[in-house]
Write an enzyme that holds these catalytic residues in place. Structure first.
Site, mmCIF file in Angstrom:
data_model
loop_
_atom_site.group_PDB
_atom_site.id
_atom_site.type_symbol
_atom_site.label_atom_id
_atom_site.label_comp_id
_atom_site.label_asym_id
_atom_site.label_seq_id
_atom_site.Cartn_x
_atom_site.Cartn_y
_atom_site.Cartn_z
ATOM 1 N N CYS A 257 56.052 -6.662 -7.328
ATOM 2 C CA CYS A 257 56.923 -5.916 -6.392
ATOM 3 C C CYS A 257 57.075 -6.815 -5.167
ATOM 4 O O CYS A 257 56.344 -6.680 -4.196
ATOM 5 C CB CYS A 257 56.273 -4.597 -5.993
ATOM 6 S SG CYS A 257 55.801 -3.581 -7.395
ATOM 7 N N SER A 258 58.028 -7.720 -5.201
ATOM 8 C CA SER A 258 57.911 -8.869 -4.287
ATOM 9 C C SER A 258 58.776 -8.845 -3.028
ATOM 10 O O SER A 258 58.460 -9.510 -2.054
ATOM 11 C CB SER A 258 58.252 -10.145 -5.045
ATOM 12 O OG SER A 258 59.629 -10.145 -5.363
ATOM 13 N N GLY A 261 59.413 -10.691 0.102
ATOM 14 C CA GLY A 261 58.808 -11.970 -0.268
ATOM 15 C C GLY A 261 57.687 -12.472 0.617
ATOM 16 O O GLY A 261 57.222 -13.599 0.423
ATOM 17 N N GLY A 262 57.233 -11.665 1.566
ATOM 18 C CA GLY A 262 56.156 -12.103 2.456
ATOM 19 C C GLY A 262 54.959 -12.634 1.668
ATOM 20 O O GLY A 262 54.457 -13.739 1.941
ATOM 21 N N LYS A 263 54.549 -11.867 0.678
ATOM 22 C CA LYS A 263 53.341 -12.264 -0.068
ATOM 23 C C LYS A 263 53.660 -13.300 -1.138
ATOM 24 O O LYS A 263 52.826 -14.149 -1.448
ATOM 25 C CB LYS A 263 52.662 -11.024 -0.655
ATOM 26 C CG LYS A 263 52.203 -10.097 0.450
ATOM 27 C CD LYS A 263 51.548 -8.843 -0.030
ATOM 28 C CE LYS A 263 51.426 -7.841 1.097
ATOM 29 N NZ LYS A 263 52.732 -7.336 1.608
ATOM 30 N N ASP A 311 62.374 -4.054 -13.295
ATOM 31 C CA ASP A 311 61.473 -2.939 -13.017
ATOM 32 C C ASP A 311 60.139 -3.304 -13.674
ATOM 33 O O ASP A 311 60.079 -3.492 -14.896
ATOM 34 C CB ASP A 311 62.072 -1.662 -13.648
ATOM 35 C CG ASP A 311 61.233 -0.435 -13.346
ATOM 36 O OD1 ASP A 311 60.003 -0.555 -13.241
ATOM 37 O OD2 ASP A 311 61.824 0.651 -13.221
ATOM 38 N N ASP A 330 51.896 -5.262 -5.043
ATOM 39 C CA ASP A 330 51.991 -4.767 -3.662
ATOM 40 C C ASP A 330 52.952 -3.581 -3.757
ATOM 41 O O ASP A 330 54.153 -3.718 -3.538
ATOM 42 C CB ASP A 330 52.528 -5.883 -2.766
ATOM 43 C CG ASP A 330 52.511 -5.513 -1.297
ATOM 44 O OD1 ASP A 330 51.569 -4.818 -0.872
ATOM 45 O OD2 ASP A 330 53.454 -5.902 -0.578
ATOM 46 N N CYS A 383 50.640 -0.339 1.859
ATOM 47 C CA CYS A 383 50.569 -0.240 3.319
ATOM 48 C C CYS A 383 50.514 1.241 3.707
ATOM 49 O O CYS A 383 51.158 1.657 4.655
ATOM 50 C CB CYS A 383 51.718 -0.967 3.992
ATOM 51 S SG CYS A 383 53.322 -0.489 3.375
HETATM 52 C C1 LIG Z 1 55.815 -2.810 -0.301
HETATM 53 S S1 LIG Z 1 57.292 -3.490 -0.848
HETATM 54 C C2 LIG Z 1 56.829 -5.124 -1.267
HETATM 55 C C3 LIG Z 1 56.659 -6.048 -0.094
HETATM 56 C C4 LIG Z 1 56.467 -7.478 -0.533
HETATM 57 N N1 LIG Z 1 55.390 -7.623 -1.464
HETATM 58 C C5 LIG Z 1 56.218 -8.396 0.636
HETATM 59 O O1 LIG Z 1 55.090 -8.780 0.904
HETATM 60 O O2 LIG Z 1 57.203 -8.774 1.291
HETATM 61 C C6 LIG Z 1 57.492 -2.792 -2.425
HETATM 62 C C7 LIG Z 1 58.648 -3.356 -3.224
HETATM 63 O O3 LIG Z 1 58.566 -2.818 -4.537
HETATM 64 C C8 LIG Z 1 59.855 -2.712 -5.038
HETATM 65 N N2 LIG Z 1 59.769 -1.811 -6.219
HETATM 66 C C9 LIG Z 1 59.787 -0.455 -6.249
HETATM 67 N N3 LIG Z 1 59.635 -0.018 -7.496
HETATM 68 C C10 LIG Z 1 59.520 -1.114 -8.292
HETATM 69 C C11 LIG Z 1 59.360 -1.319 -9.690
HETATM 70 N N4 LIG Z 1 59.284 -0.277 -10.524
HETATM 71 N N5 LIG Z 1 59.289 -2.583 -10.147
HETATM 72 C C12 LIG Z 1 59.377 -3.649 -9.305
HETATM 73 N N6 LIG Z 1 59.527 -3.511 -7.969
HETATM 74 C C13 LIG Z 1 59.597 -2.272 -7.473
HETATM 75 C C14 LIG Z 1 60.671 -2.212 -3.874
HETATM 76 O O4 LIG Z 1 62.037 -2.504 -4.064
HETATM 77 C C15 LIG Z 1 60.037 -2.987 -2.714
HETATM 78 O O5 LIG Z 1 60.759 -4.160 -2.472
#
Ligand SMILES: C[S@@+](CC[C@H](N)C(=O)[O-])C[C@H]1O[C@@H](n2cnc3c(N)ncnc32)[C@H](O)[C@@H]1O
Length: 444
Positions: A257-258, A261-263, A311, A330, A383
């Protein structure tokens, strides 16, 4: 008057009240208007202050106007901004606030509205604001005092006790800090400190992450180091999941879940393309991955970042089992740990969102578990600070996946797991950073 910070604050608040995000809306206003730094600071303070203290301001205004919700949005936001300045900004005299507010009412409305605004604000000054201490219901009193929905307060009291809840509530209306992470691939802490100080910033070491610095005085995004990809803006707590991962340069990693892209970038900085190191960065839609790609490019790590719109629950046919050395989830979450920086969250989220998200989190964990190599480590982070999306999800997952075991998460960190817990929990009052949950699971 067009560039007047109080007028722009009222217009911005009206848009936020219609559903716009405060940080995005503020950035747009700052970029589109030629304002001095002082005016930007005042406008930002009023906008965040009114959003942060909305329930308190509603309570105050109700003593003077029975149904504030019937007012035009801009009139209500104008009255909230005036009361906010009178109650929370010591340095501005009431007379100045009154005059400025009447001028805005004159500019945006007809004579009747101007008269009403003048009357209400005169009454506020003459009679004083009502006392919150007289509210008899304790949860309601805390909700009005700290401006947080009652269900969040009830959950916090039940999960953490009254003292910790109050300490968290006290901390979330303090200004948030600006923290940066330096790119260890191209620079080091001492050079970054020197360069930032010479650009006029104040710099302090972080107590949460070794790779972070706390920066103040101006926006770090405006610095030369940011443009050169030597630093990025990331909350200190948000660095903990990757800090805990013990990445090897040759690892093949999934960041499920990127976006934005911070992580991913933090992982990528530790990988070496020549040794086969790479990170697959998933997110739901291609549009969300644009930022991941931009960030990877700016930070000089695009060679090892492979983005994929997917997904994570549908990973099964895309990769073989036991493909990845390490996995980071994440997870999408309610974000209750971010309520200092994103104050809208405290009003928008409902307990039903938390329950719905916990199901998604478990489904993502379930789906990717098989793709981790034996001996590999899966890191799960959110978070938020509520158990439903953290320890409860992990307990549920472990009850169905006996091939996984909990590892102590703090081995690589400068902060420690609390008491007997193996996961790391950071609350907003611990370091005045974002609240975070990080947990490491090893596949036997
Ligand atoms: C907490 S944010 C991630 C922040 C990111 N890791 C960072 O450090 O910048 C959660 C992310 O999960 C994505 N997301 C939600 N459901 C998802 C799924 N089923 N599969 C993949 N990504 C998903 C969202 O679109 C969102 O961008």
């Amino acid at each position: 008057m067009e560039n007047n910070p109080r007028l722009l604050a009222v217009k911005t608040l009206s848009k936020i009240s219609g559903g716009a995000y405060s940080n995005l809306q503020l950035n747009q206003v700052i970029n589109n208007n030629n304002m001095s730094n002082r005016d930007i600071r005042l406008m930002t303070n009023i906008v965040y202050g009114v959003v942060q203290h909305r329930l308190t301001l509603e309570f105050y205004l109700k003593a003077f106007i029975k149904d504030g919700n019937k007012l035009d949005t801009w009139v209500r936001e104008l009255l909230y901004s005036a009361i906010y300045q009178m109650k929370f900004l010591d340095k501005i005299p009431n007379r100045a606030i009154l005059n400025e507010s009447i001028n805005i009412a004159k500019k945006l409305g007809h004579a009747g509205i101007r008269k009403m605004v003048t009357g209400v604000l005169h009454a506020v000054i003459n009679k004083g604001l009502p006392s919150i201490d007289e509210i008899s219901d304790n949860t309601k009193k805390l909700s009005i005092k700290y401006s947080v929905s009652e269900w969040i307060i009830n959950e916090l009291i039940q999960q953490l006790g009254m003292n910790k809840t109050i300490s968290i509530l006290e901390s979330i209306n303090l200004p948030s800090k600006q923290s940066i992470r330096f790119n260890s691939l191209v620079t080091n802490k001492s050079d970054v400190k020197t360069a930032l100080i010479s650009e006029g910033y104040s710099v302090e070491d972080s107590k949460v992450s070794e790779n972070s610095l706390l920066v103040s005085k101006k926006s770090a995004a405006k610095s030369e180091l940011f443009k050169m990809g030597k630093i990025t803006i990331q909350d200190e707590s948000a660095m903990l999941p990757v800090d805990s991962m013990k990445i090897k340069a040759s690892d093949c990693i999934l960041d499920a879940c990127s976006a934005p892209g911070g992580k991913t970038i933090q992982i990528a900085e530790q990988l070496d393309e020549k040794l086969g190191g790479k990170v697959y960065a998933f997110d739901l839609h291609e549009k969300r991955l644009v930022k991941v790609k931009e960030n990877a490019k700016r930070m000089h790590v695009d060679a090892v970042v492979k983005t994929k719109a997917l997904d994570a629950r549908k990973i099964n046919n895309e990769f073989e089992d036991e493909y990845f050395d390490k996995i980071l989830i994440d997870a999408p979450c309610s974000g209750i740990g971010l309520i200092r920086r994103k104050p809208e969250i405290r009003y928008e989220k409902k307990i039903s969102d938390v329950e719905h998200l916990a199901n998604i989190q478990l489904d993502i964990l379930d789906a990717v578990a098989g793709k981790l190599k034996h001996g590999g480590v899966l890191t799960y982070s959110t978070c938020t600070i509520l158990n439903q999306e953290n320890s409860d999800v992990i307990s549920n997952f472990l009850s169905q996946h006996s091939e996984f075991e909990l590892l102590k998460t703090d081995e690589n960190l400068i902060i420690n797991c609390k008491d007997n817990e193996k996961w790391v929990r950071v609350f907003p009052d611990d370091f005045n950073s974002d609240g975070f949950f990080v947990c490491k699971l090893r596949k036997k």
